[in-house]
Write an enzyme that holds these catalytic residues in place. Structure first.
Site, PDB file in Angstrom:
ATOM      1  CB  ALA A 116      13.963  12.785 -17.537  1.00  0.00           C
ATOM      2  CG  LEU A 117       9.838   8.010 -18.024  1.00  0.00           C
ATOM      3  CD1 LEU A 117       8.857   6.993 -18.604  1.00  0.00           C
ATOM      4  CD2 LEU A 117       9.245   8.686 -16.790  1.00  0.00           C
ATOM      5  CG  HIS A 118      14.941   7.309 -13.005  1.00  0.00           C
ATOM      6  ND1 HIS A 118      14.220   6.618 -12.051  1.00  0.00           N
ATOM      7  CD2 HIS A 118      14.875   8.618 -12.641  1.00  0.00           C
ATOM      8  CE1 HIS A 118      13.762   7.459 -11.140  1.00  0.00           C
ATOM      9  NE2 HIS A 118      14.131   8.692 -11.484  1.00  0.00           N
ATOM     10  N   GLY A 126      13.456   3.814 -11.594  1.00  0.00           N
ATOM     11  CA  GLY A 126      12.518   4.074 -10.497  1.00  0.00           C
ATOM     12  C   GLY A 126      11.104   4.288 -11.025  1.00  0.00           C
ATOM     13  CG  HIS A 127      10.172   7.667 -13.503  1.00  0.00           C
ATOM     14  ND1 HIS A 127      11.378   8.202 -13.879  1.00  0.00           N
ATOM     15  CD2 HIS A 127       9.546   8.641 -12.804  1.00  0.00           C
ATOM     16  CE1 HIS A 127      11.467   9.446 -13.439  1.00  0.00           C
ATOM     17  NE2 HIS A 127      10.375   9.732 -12.783  1.00  0.00           N
ATOM     18  N   GLY A 163       6.453   7.622  -5.841  1.00  0.00           N
ATOM     19  CA  GLY A 163       7.689   7.074  -5.281  1.00  0.00           C
ATOM     20  C   GLY A 163       7.935   7.594  -3.865  1.00  0.00           C
ATOM     21  CE  LYS A 205      15.678  10.834  -4.978  1.00  0.00           C
ATOM     22  NZ  LYS A 205      15.163  12.011  -5.556  1.00  0.00           N
ATOM     23  CG  ASP A 206      10.162  13.176  -5.067  1.00  0.00           C
ATOM     24  OD1 ASP A 206      11.071  13.972  -4.830  1.00  0.00           O
ATOM     25  OD2 ASP A 206      10.049  12.583  -6.157  1.00  0.00           O
ATOM     26  CD  GLN A 227       5.733  14.620  -5.675  1.00  0.00           C
ATOM     27  OE1 GLN A 227       6.050  15.666  -6.187  1.00  0.00           O
ATOM     28  NE2 GLN A 227       5.963  13.459  -6.261  1.00  0.00           N
TER      29      GLN A 227
HETATM   30  O1  PAF Z   1       7.355  13.738  -8.717  1.00  0.00           O
HETATM   31  C1  PAF Z   1       7.198  14.312  -9.817  1.00  0.00           C
HETATM   32  O2  PAF Z   1       7.817  13.957 -10.830  1.00  0.00           O
HETATM   33  C2  PAF Z   1       6.214  15.469  -9.924  1.00  0.00           C
HETATM   34  O3  PAF Z   1       6.234  16.246  -8.783  1.00  0.00           O
HETATM   35  C3  PAF Z   1       4.782  15.020 -10.258  1.00  0.00           C
HETATM   36  C4  PAF Z   1       4.179  14.154  -9.161  1.00  0.00           C
HETATM   37  C5  PAF Z   1       4.786  14.237 -11.565  1.00  0.00           C
HETATM   38  C6  PAF Z   1       3.875  16.225 -10.430  1.00  0.00           C
HETATM   39  O4  PAF Z   1       4.301  17.052 -11.455  1.00  0.00           O
END
Ligand code: PAF
Length: 311
Positions: A33-35, A37-38, A148, A150-151, A154
């Protein structure tokens, strides 16, 4: 730059595709579901490595029962078309049974960072992310991997995972990309109605309010009050948390924290049924810049002009 990437659906196809790449290798992990940001992650990866591998995998182990695993958007064809424009060499897009041929008996506990903020609401989430990140690092063996900002929680967890387990990969964080109205890009934004989308702008406004207070040299409690105040007066926004934390450990920062200490102002809120997160790095006691983000035009999803601040 238009070149269709090699699509690998299995471990064997991935290994074969990797064998044909000479030079350094960057990894960008996504759930599709790329946008924009990706795509920015992929551009950065392309600038710093000879080859870019993008994984597209909606990882079941990071979703709890009742979360949106089934409903999570899956748009592989559009994702590959978008990646063809930004220079990905290989797309690894496996099925869950390829990644988890047997139920894993090993789990990873990322430690205290997995139990606060996002971890308080989603207690198994960061453990599931740690598991898939470790597995995909093992399969792709990248020199560098891009995540990113953003997370932010993570990203901090992945940095700690790599440090503590001596994983042979460098981690690069990439600033948040925002739409022109300040809303941070997220695959989940597509769940928002038009009215909810307007309410969602309160998050970046709240971050800006917090940054202004930080720039005035004021303590943590006042930064938090300013940010939270903006969210609380916005109809349709249900605040989960607003916090100031250490960028690596996510330990909370308070009023006795020394000026000059780097911090991240993080927030999560529910807008309708969609849970949104956002954040902004800043410095306690002033010295902060404006909302750090790359700004895109909503219409075409392309960067406006480099790194324009979205205040
Ligand atoms: O940030 C995400 O989209 C997910 O947590 C990741 C890093 C692809 C792991 O599934």
């Amino acid at each position: 730059m238009t070149a269709t990437p090699v699509i690998a659906r299995t471990r064997e196809e991935l290994a074969q595709a990797l064998d044909s790449l000479e030079g350094s290798r960057a990894l960008v992990m996504t759930m599709g579901a790329l946008h924009a940001g990706h795509l920015q992650l992929v551009r950065r990866a392309h600038a710093l490595a000879d080859h870019v591998v993008v994984s597209i995998f909606v990882n079941p182990t990071q979703f709890a029962p009742g979360e949106d695993f089934e409903a999570y958007p899956r748009t592989l064809e559009a994702d590959v078309a978008a990646l063809s424009e930004v220079g990905a060499d290989v797309v690894f897009a496996p099925e869950p049974s390829e990644v988890y041929p047997v139920e894993p008996r090993i789990s990873i506990d990322p430690g205290p960072i997995a139990r606060v903020l996002e971890g308080a609401t989603r207690p198994t989430h960061l453990g599931g992310v740690a598991l898939i990140v470790t597995k995909v690092f093992g399969l792709v063996r990248p020199d560098v991997a891009f995540f990113g900002q953003k997370d932010a929680q993570q990203l901090a967890m992945v940095r700690t995972l790599v440090r503590d387990l001596d994983l042979p990969v460098r981690i690069e964080g990439v600033p948040i990309v925002r739409d022109a109205d300040g809303v941070a890009l997220s695959s989940r934004n597509r769940y928002l109605s038009e009215a909810e989308r307007v309410h969602a702008r309160a998050l970046s406004r709240g971050l800006n309010a917090g940054v202004s207070v930080a720039e005035g040299g004021r303590p943590a409690s006042q930064i938090l009050a300013a940010a939270r105040g903006v969210l609380e007066v916005e109809d349709g926004v249900d605040v989960d948390y607003v916090a100031l934390v250490d960028p690596l450990t996510f330990d909370e920062i308070n009023d006795v924290t020394a000026p000059g200490t780097p911090a991240v102002l993080v927030m999560a809120a529910r807008v309708g049924s969609t849970r949104l997160i956002d954040n902004q790095p800043l410095t306690i006691g002033g010295v902060a810049a404006g909302l750090q983000a790359e700004c895109v035009h909503e219409a075409d999803g392309r960067p406006a002009d480099g790194t324009e601040a979205a205040r």
